[in-house]
Scaffold this motif. Structure first.
Motif, PDB file in Angstrom:
ATOM      1  N   TYR A   3      94.430  58.763  70.743  1.00  0.00           N
ATOM      2  CA  TYR A   3      93.440  58.164  69.832  1.00  0.00           C
ATOM      3  C   TYR A   3      92.371  57.414  70.609  1.00  0.00           C
ATOM      4  N   THR A   4      91.117  57.662  70.214  1.00  0.00           N
ATOM      5  CA  THR A   4      89.956  56.963  70.750  1.00  0.00           C
ATOM      6  C   THR A   4      89.214  56.326  69.570  1.00  0.00           C
ATOM      7  N   PRO A   5      88.290  55.392  69.822  1.00  0.00           N
ATOM      8  CA  PRO A   5      87.539  54.798  68.700  1.00  0.00           C
ATOM      9  C   PRO A   5      86.853  55.839  67.824  1.00  0.00           C
ATOM     10  N   LYS A   6      86.295  56.873  68.434  1.00  0.00           N
ATOM     11  CA  LYS A   6      85.607  57.915  67.664  1.00  0.00           C
ATOM     12  C   LYS A   6      86.588  58.671  66.774  1.00  0.00           C
ATOM     13  N   LYS A   7      87.757  58.997  67.328  1.00  0.00           N
ATOM     14  CA  LYS A   7      88.759  59.718  66.537  1.00  0.00           C
ATOM     15  C   LYS A   7      89.311  58.839  65.420  1.00  0.00           C
ATOM     16  N   MET A   8      89.496  57.546  65.707  1.00  0.00           N
ATOM     17  CA  MET A   8      90.007  56.635  64.677  1.00  0.00           C
ATOM     18  C   MET A   8      89.012  56.532  63.519  1.00  0.00           C
ATOM     19  N   LYS A  39      96.842  54.756  50.928  1.00  0.00           N
ATOM     20  CA  LYS A  39      96.515  53.372  51.268  1.00  0.00           C
ATOM     21  C   LYS A  39      97.415  52.851  52.386  1.00  0.00           C
ATOM     22  N   GLN A  40      98.686  53.251  52.328  1.00  0.00           N
ATOM     23  CA  GLN A  40      99.613  52.858  53.396  1.00  0.00           C
ATOM     24  C   GLN A  40      99.191  53.490  54.728  1.00  0.00           C
ATOM     25  N   LEU A  59      96.359  53.198  60.084  1.00  0.00           N
ATOM     26  CA  LEU A  59      95.250  53.638  60.929  1.00  0.00           C
ATOM     27  C   LEU A  59      94.380  52.467  61.364  1.00  0.00           C
ATOM     28  N   LYS A  60      94.134  51.525  60.471  1.00  0.00           N
ATOM     29  CA  LYS A  60      93.308  50.375  60.819  1.00  0.00           C
ATOM     30  C   LYS A  60      94.009  49.472  61.832  1.00  0.00           C
ATOM     31  N   LYS A 109      92.597  48.781  65.758  1.00  0.00           N
ATOM     32  CA  LYS A 109      92.474  47.507  66.459  1.00  0.00           C
ATOM     33  C   LYS A 109      93.101  47.590  67.853  1.00  0.00           C
ATOM     34  N   GLU A 110      94.256  48.275  67.935  1.00  0.00           N
ATOM     35  CA  GLU A 110      94.938  48.420  69.223  1.00  0.00           C
ATOM     36  C   GLU A 110      94.098  49.257  70.185  1.00  0.00           C
TER      37      GLU A 110
END
Length: 480
Positions: free
Chosen positions: A157-162, A204-205, A210-211, A215-216
């Motif tokens: 995972y990268t910021p763009k993928k997230m 929603k879960q 994902l959020k 952050k990580e």
């Protein structure tokens, strides 16, 4: 079926030799493996389980397990489950292991628990090669190659993928909410409404997870996280494809193509020249090495560190200025006059040194500028600069070292061909033996152990090709 070679009836009784030794001819590779492993002091090398207590259940000797792994990696059988199968049906392994057949869990645990010992065996074989004068040339080539990690690209995972995943889940939630509103108006069944509501709750879960992960990822120093193998990284490979992998650095002898030293990293090649070359120094027990690498390793400070360590690096520099694309002269068109401390431009005008210097990363740069009157009335100005200000050239305070290196490289125009033929040969061979698949282990410690076995097997096979079976056996007996 006349005219064909006929086989023997399967029901016919056959008298096999009574001794396993009769099945393994004198030139078989397993005899060399047996001599090499038996000559090692496994306790001194750091293997566990060499000494046992008089009570308790007997265990397999580390020599047995090491022989099994070396044979497996030499014959493209690296997984513990496949090694278990081979030990039960392969006559060569029956001879080598004296009919012992460990289960796959025991085989896998040996590799996991003896990282230190396996590393030292790999170094011992390089030491053997050094003592029989395989590295007298003192010239090595360094390069890195991406080995696919045991981590799927979807689990990196990268910021763009997230942002993409979060946007998609939010869109699904929005669609379900619209569907729920229509269900109230159209008076759908309670079961349909309940199923829609459950889907919204699940999404929603998922969105909350994902959020949290986002952050990580943003807090991570490298702005990416691999969830299956946390030490692996998404890196560019040949053709600009991005693969979750490790970057294996290796130093290879240019004469015999033996791997002198190697290291497992998860970064680019930049900055790895000196650390890898120093590993080669320790392995060969000599400082005056000639080190060849491609332009991906070019770093002024890294080259200086390599020179300070007593080596002679030979690394070409790629043109990253973009001057050619802009249609202006690149730096190579300007000549430095050391005595006058000036640069001479293509129109024979001088670029004078400034009064101050600046710091770029860890490098201190002196700036040289053309005089305004020289630049303004110069006929070559459109080819020299697109700016209204005079052309500027920056020079590193230790640029003399780079200039001297360039002079040495011009005397050897075949350097990059030698590098390619030397260091890319082992990578191609090892990847072919792996079956062009991903690494079997995860995390730095285990991947390093796996690569130590690959390198040991490669060097072993290479020495067999160079010296022959009996020649290598004689060298082992005389050296270890």
């Amino acid at each position: 079926m006349s005219g064909f070679i006929k086989g023997i009836n399967r029901s016919q009784s056959t008298l096999f030799p009574e001794s396993l030794n009769d099945f393994v001819h004198a030139e078989n590779t397993v005899r060399v493996i047996d001599v090499f492993i038996e000559a090692l002091d496994l306790a001194e090398l750091g293997f566990t389980g060499v000494f046992t207590k008089s009570t308790g259940r007997p265990k397999y000797h580390p020599a047995v397990m090491l022989k099994l792994y070396l044979y497996g990696y030499l014959n493209r059988v690296q997984s513990s489950r496949r090694l278990e199968i081979e030990a039960n049906q392969n006559i060569e392994l029956m001879w080598l292991l004296e009919r012992l057949a460990p289960d796959f869990k025991t085989i896998a645990d040996f590799r996991k628990n003896n990282a230190k010992g396996i590393k030292h065996v790999c170094r011992t074989f390089v030491e053997l090669c050094r003592e029989i004068h395989m590295f007298d040339e003192g010239e090595i080539a360094i390069d890195g190659s991406k080995f696919k990690a045991s981590n799927h690209k979807d689990n990196n995972y990268t910021p763009k993928k997230m942002a993409f995943h979060i946007e998609r889940v939010e869109k699904h939630i929005s669609n379900y909410l619209e569907k729920l509103d229509r269900a109230d108006e159209e008076q759908h069944s309670p079961q349909t409404i309940k199923a829609t509501q459950e889907s919204i709750n699940n999404l929603k879960q998922k969105l909350a997870e994902l959020k949290t992960l986002e952050k990580e990822v943003k807090a991570h120093p490298e702005k990416q996280i691999s969830t299956t193998d946390p030490d692996s990284r998404l890196m560019k490979t040949q053709g600009m494809t991005r693969v979750v992998s490790y970057n294996i650095q290796s130093a290879v002898d240019t004469k015999h193509h033996l791997i002198v030293a190697h290291e497992v990293t998860n970064t680019t090649d930049r900055g790895q020249l000196c650390p890898t070359a120093v590993l080669a120094q320790h392995a060969l027990k000599r400082k005056d090495l000639t080190v060849i690498a491609d332009k991906g390793y070019f770093s002024g400070q890294d080259i200086k560190d390599t020179q300070d360590a007593g080596m002679t690096p030979l690394v070409p520099k790629g043109d990253t200025s973009g001057s050619d694309k802009k249609g202006i002269f690149n730096r190579s068109k300007f000549t430095y006059d050391k005595e006058k401390d000036v640069y001479i431009c293509p129109n024979n005008s001088q670029l004078m040194p400034g009064k101050t210097r600046t710091k770029d990363r860890d490098l201190y740069l002196m700036h040289y500028r053309a005089r305004v009157k020289d630049c303004r009335h110069c006929s070559l100005q459109p080819q020299c600069t697109k700016s209204a200000t005079p052309r500027k050239i920056s020079r590193w305070e230790h640029q003399d070292r780079i200039d001297n290196m360039d002079k040495l490289m011009k005397k050897r125009p075949d350097l990059m061909l030698i590098r390619k033929q030397s260091v890319e040969h082992p990578f191609g061979t090892i990847k072919c033996w792996m079956g062009m698949t991903h690494l079997l282990t995860r995390r730095f410690k285990n991947v390093r152990t796996e690569m130590n076995l690959h390198v040991l097997a490669y060097n072993f096979k290479r020495m067999l090709n160079i010296m022959g079976n009996q020649g290598l056996i004689n060298a082992i007996k005389a050296t270890i």
